[in-house]
Design a protein around this motif. Structure first.
Motif, PDB file in Angstrom:
ATOM      1  N   MET A   1       0.847  -1.197   0.000  1.00 30.85           N
ATOM      2  CA  MET A   1       0.000   0.000   0.000  1.00 30.85           C
ATOM      3  C   MET A   1       0.882   1.245   0.000  1.00 30.85           C
ATOM      4  SD  MET A   1      -2.963   1.096   2.727  1.00 30.85           S
ATOM      5  CE  MET A   1      -1.788   1.464   4.042  1.00 30.85           C
ATOM      6  N   SER A   2       0.516   2.228  -0.805  1.00 28.27           N
ATOM      7  CA  SER A   2       1.242   3.500  -0.827  1.00 28.27           C
ATOM      8  C   SER A   2       0.653   4.455   0.203  1.00 28.27           C
ATOM      9  CB  SER A   2       1.163   4.126  -2.227  1.00 28.27           C
ATOM     10  OG  SER A   2      -0.193   4.412  -2.556  1.00 28.27           O
ATOM     11  N   ASN A   3       1.486   5.391   0.668  1.00 23.31           N
ATOM     12  CA  ASN A   3       1.043   6.399   1.638  1.00 23.31           C
ATOM     13  C   ASN A   3       1.585   7.765   1.228  1.00 23.31           C
ATOM     14  OD1 ASN A   3      -0.234   4.905   4.114  1.00 23.31           O
ATOM     15  ND2 ASN A   3       1.566   3.696   3.574  1.00 23.31           N
ATOM     16  N   LYS A   4       0.727   8.765   1.252  1.00 18.64           N
ATOM     17  CA  LYS A   4       1.161  10.119   0.956  1.00 18.64           C
ATOM     18  C   LYS A   4       1.861  10.703   2.173  1.00 18.64           C
ATOM     19  CE  LYS A   4      -0.703  14.550  -0.678  1.00 18.64           C
ATOM     20  NZ  LYS A   4      -1.948  15.251  -1.097  1.00 18.64           N
ATOM     21  N   ILE A   5       3.068  11.225   1.971  1.00 18.05           N
ATOM     22  CA  ILE A   5       3.818  11.869   3.057  1.00 18.05           C
ATOM     23  C   ILE A   5       3.500  13.361   3.066  1.00 18.05           C
ATOM     24  CG2 ILE A   5       6.116  12.300   4.015  1.00 18.05           C
ATOM     25  CD1 ILE A   5       7.058   9.821   2.428  1.00 18.05           C
ATOM     26  N   ILE A   6       3.721  13.998   1.942  1.00 18.13           N
ATOM     27  CA  ILE A   6       3.338  15.385   1.701  1.00 18.13           C
ATOM     28  C   ILE A   6       2.881  15.453   0.243  1.00 18.13           C
ATOM     29  CG2 ILE A   6       4.869  16.453   3.412  1.00 18.13           C
ATOM     30  CD1 ILE A   6       6.863  16.963   1.152  1.00 18.13           C
ATOM     31  N   ASP A   7       2.411  16.590  -0.214  1.00 20.92           N
ATOM     32  CA  ASP A   7       2.042  16.725  -1.612  1.00 20.92           C
ATOM     33  C   ASP A   7       3.211  16.316  -2.507  1.00 20.92           C
ATOM     34  OD1 ASP A   7      -0.465  17.587  -0.937  1.00 20.92           O
ATOM     35  OD2 ASP A   7      -0.055  19.723  -1.317  1.00 20.92           O
ATOM     36  N   TYR A  33      11.137  -2.040   4.176  1.00 16.33           N
ATOM     37  CA  TYR A  33      12.042  -1.679   3.089  1.00 16.33           C
ATOM     38  C   TYR A  33      11.412  -0.458   2.436  1.00 16.33           C
ATOM     39  CZ  TYR A  33      13.068  -6.535   4.122  1.00 16.33           C
ATOM     40  OH  TYR A  33      13.338  -7.716   4.779  1.00 16.33           O
ATOM     41  N   ASN A  34      11.926   0.704   2.780  1.00 16.36           N
ATOM     42  CA  ASN A  34      11.284   1.954   2.373  1.00 16.36           C
ATOM     43  C   ASN A  34      11.729   2.380   0.977  1.00 16.36           C
ATOM     44  OD1 ASN A  34      10.122   1.980   4.886  1.00 16.36           O
ATOM     45  ND2 ASN A  34      11.442   3.568   5.726  1.00 16.36           N
ATOM     46  N   SER A  35      10.777   2.868   0.221  1.00 15.45           N
ATOM     47  CA  SER A  35      11.029   3.441  -1.098  1.00 15.45           C
ATOM     48  C   SER A  35      10.091   4.626  -1.250  1.00 15.45           C
ATOM     49  CB  SER A  35      10.764   2.396  -2.182  1.00 15.45           C
ATOM     50  OG  SER A  35      10.882   2.957  -3.478  1.00 15.45           O
ATOM     51  N   TYR A  36      10.496   5.598  -2.057  1.00 13.48           N
ATOM     52  CA  TYR A  36       9.735   6.842  -2.143  1.00 13.48           C
ATOM     53  C   TYR A  36       9.564   7.266  -3.604  1.00 13.48           C
ATOM     54  CZ  TYR A  36      11.147   6.796   2.736  1.00 13.48           C
ATOM     55  OH  TYR A  36      11.360   6.419   4.050  1.00 13.48           O
ATOM     56  N   LEU A 174       3.890   4.839  10.020  1.00 15.24           N
ATOM     57  CA  LEU A 174       4.510   5.616   8.950  1.00 15.24           C
ATOM     58  C   LEU A 174       5.394   6.729   9.496  1.00 15.24           C
ATOM     59  CD1 LEU A 174       4.699   6.220   5.864  1.00 15.24           C
ATOM     60  CD2 LEU A 174       2.769   7.806   6.197  1.00 15.24           C
ATOM     61  N   LEU A 175       4.930   7.411  10.570  1.00 18.04           N
ATOM     62  CA  LEU A 175       5.607   8.604  11.071  1.00 18.04           C
ATOM     63  C   LEU A 175       6.086   8.429  12.515  1.00 18.04           C
ATOM     64  CD1 LEU A 175       3.113  11.320   9.762  1.00 18.04           C
ATOM     65  CD2 LEU A 175       5.228  10.554   8.668  1.00 18.04           C
ATOM     66  N   ASP A 176       7.103   9.201  12.882  1.00 15.48           N
ATOM     67  CA  ASP A 176       7.649   9.156  14.239  1.00 15.48           C
ATOM     68  C   ASP A 176       6.634   9.595  15.289  1.00 15.48           C
ATOM     69  OD1 ASP A 176       7.664  11.775  13.291  1.00 15.48           O
ATOM     70  OD2 ASP A 176       9.533  12.317  14.285  1.00 15.48           O
ATOM     71  N   THR A 177       5.679  10.392  14.899  1.00 16.72           N
ATOM     72  CA  THR A 177       4.695  10.908  15.851  1.00 16.72           C
ATOM     73  C   THR A 177       3.713   9.838  16.337  1.00 16.72           C
ATOM     74  OG1 THR A 177       3.375  11.605  13.952  1.00 16.72           O
ATOM     75  CG2 THR A 177       4.785  13.258  14.977  1.00 16.72           C
ATOM     76  N   GLU A 178       3.667   8.704  15.664  1.00 17.05           N
ATOM     77  CA  GLU A 178       2.668   7.688  16.007  1.00 17.05           C
ATOM     78  C   GLU A 178       2.998   6.957  17.302  1.00 17.05           C
ATOM     79  OE1 GLU A 178       1.181   5.305  12.664  1.00 17.05           O
ATOM     80  OE2 GLU A 178       2.240   6.689  11.342  1.00 17.05           O
ATOM     81  N   ASN A 179       4.292   6.845  17.653  1.00 16.29           N
ATOM     82  CA  ASN A 179       4.670   6.150  18.884  1.00 16.29           C
ATOM     83  C   ASN A 179       5.485   7.002  19.840  1.00 16.29           C
ATOM     84  OD1 ASN A 179       3.470   3.558  18.841  1.00 16.29           O
ATOM     85  ND2 ASN A 179       4.880   2.938  17.227  1.00 16.29           N
ATOM     86  N   GLY A 180       5.847   8.217  19.450  1.00 19.57           N
ATOM     87  CA  GLY A 180       6.518   9.123  20.366  1.00 19.57           C
ATOM     88  C   GLY A 180       8.036   9.007  20.352  1.00 19.57           C
ATOM     89  N   LEU A 181       8.666   9.956  21.049  1.00 15.68           N
ATOM     90  CA  LEU A 181      10.118  10.084  21.039  1.00 15.68           C
ATOM     91  C   LEU A 181      10.813   8.904  21.692  1.00 15.68           C
ATOM     92  CD1 LEU A 181      12.671  11.713  20.485  1.00 15.68           C
ATOM     93  CD2 LEU A 181      12.275  12.930  22.641  1.00 15.68           C
ATOM     94  N   GLU A 182      10.329   8.431  22.826  1.00 15.67           N
ATOM     95  CA  GLU A 182      11.009   7.356  23.545  1.00 15.67           C
ATOM     96  C   GLU A 182      11.130   6.100  22.679  1.00 15.67           C
ATOM     97  OE1 GLU A 182      10.637   4.764  27.701  1.00 15.67           O
ATOM     98  OE2 GLU A 182       9.270   6.424  27.304  1.00 15.67           O
ATOM     99  N   LYS A 183      10.055   5.732  22.005  1.00 17.16           N
ATOM    100  CA  LYS A 183      10.086   4.556  21.146  1.00 17.16           C
ATOM    101  C   LYS A 183      11.018   4.770  19.959  1.00 17.16           C
ATOM    102  CE  LYS A 183       7.838   1.406  21.649  1.00 17.16           C
ATOM    103  NZ  LYS A 183       8.080   0.138  22.354  1.00 17.16           N
TER     104      LYS A 183
END
Length: 371
Positions: A1-7, A33-36, A174-183
């Motif tokens: 599945m693809s995910n939009k990061i920004i426009d 395995y990330n690709s953009y 997808l993003l660092d904000t989903e689990n917070g800084l400690e994780k």
């Protein structure tokens, strides 16, 4: 599945939730395995994925492309978890030009001798313009292979950072904000300790190269995309690269045969805890040696214990020490300990290996039969 990061910028990589070993490193929650994919007048793909996921990857691309073609492919790293899908991608998008370092060109030819593609070699300062976007190439040799590079999307203040700033996590965020800084720090430290630690000098050069860049988004090749916590991760990387440790943190790593070496580990735990040290104990029967290495990243004291078996240390302890020596942590204080019945070679063997790592050593602790 693809995910939009920004426009105009999409994540099109894949999740490998089942992989459990990576570079000899235990990955209990898998990896990505990330690709953009970057949409502009000319469309650019940044990196591939592991070969086993090529069909899923092509589907992710088509979700975004909707029949359009890829014009450029940036290959930041030739290692197969990054480049494995290249042959299938080139079959579908044969007109795409591949960009990478000279060492990348050599590596791709070696790995995929039958693949057909045109390749453009890039160096520091080179720029690829795709319309409104400029991709700036930043070679970073030995972070952690000779071909490695990162790529900066100037107009979006976005760094495709390759293996730098990565984490092995296959849980789908997808993003660092989903689990917070400690994780994020925990997973980043685990990744750094087991993959990047030997390359601190080269990483510091990379950090210097990107210090003048505006960074709004960091897109690594594994793990979550970093948006909110970029300053914190950069600060941690500087600390880890300089082998900064917690002065009162002790890691005790051991295996035992009949329980006496375990008693010695417990004795050391009590003694140092009573002195106000933060002590963590890892039994190699219960934990993979890469787990122990992760805990060693910020420990000033690393104590290693084994009984003697067949005139040697236990194989689990030997494996940990070989792994530790290869990863080359510096500025540590070590101690060898263990029990024996009649010969006792394991303690001196551990001591010698820790000395060869450059550790300052405490007096070994050895006991005959039982404590």
């Amino acid at each position: 599945m693809s995910n939009k990061i920004i426009d105009n910028v999409y994540s099109v990589g894949v999740v490998d939730k089942d992989v459990r070993m990576f570079h000899g490193y235990f990955t209990p929650i898998g990896t990505t395995y990330n690709s953009y994919l970057v949409i502009d007048e000319k469309i650019t793909l940044v990196d591939f994925v592991k070969a086993a996921f090529a069909d899923e990857f092509l589907q992710n691309l088509e979700e975004v492309l909707q029949g359009r073609m890829i014009d450029y492919i940036v290959c930041n790293h030739v290692e197969p978890d990054h480049s494995g899908a290249l042959p299938k991608v080139m079959e579908k998008y044969p007109q795409a030009m591949v960009y990478g370092t000279a060492n990348c060109a050599k590596g791709l030819k070696a790995y995929y001798p039958d693949a057909k593609y045109d390749f453009t070699t890039v160096k520091l300062g080179d720029v690829l313009n795709t319309g409104k976007y400029n991709f700036k190439f930043i070679p970073m040799p030995m972070v952690h292979w000779p071909d490695s590079m990162s790529t900066y999307l100037e107009e979006e203040e976005l760094l495709f950072s390759n293996d730098a700033f990565g984490q092995h996590t296959g849980t789908g965020e997808l993003l660092d904000t989903e689990n917070g800084l400690e994780k994020l720090i925990d997973r980043s430290a685990d990744y750094f300790a087991n993959i990047l630690l030997p390359f601190c000098g080269q990483i510091l050069k990379l950090l210097d190269q990107i210090s003048g860049l505006k960074l709004r988004i960091v897109c690594p090749s594994h793990g979550v995309i970093i948006t909110k916590y970029i300053p914190e991760i950069l600060q941690k990387y500087v600390s880890w690269c300089n082998n900064e440790t917690e002065e009162k943190r002790v890691l005790i790593v051991y295996d035992t045969m009949w329980g006496t070496t375990r008693k010695l580990a417990e004795k050391l735990n009590r003694e140092y805890s009573e002195k106000g040290f933060d002590v963590e104990v890892i039994n190699l029967t219960e934990h993979h040696y890469s787990d122990a290495m992760s805990r060693a990243l910020e420990a000033k004291y690393i104590f290693v214990g084994s009984p003697t078996l067949n005139n040697n240390m236990l194989p689990s302890v030997s494996a940990f020490l070989i792994y530790l020596k290869g990863l080359r942590p510096k500025k540590r204080i070590g101690k060898a300990f263990g029990a024996y019945g009649w010969s006792g070679e394991s303690i001196s063997q551990i001591n010698e290996i820790l000395i060869s790592c450059g550790f300052e050593m405490e007096e070994p602790l050895k006991v005959l039969w039982n404590i």
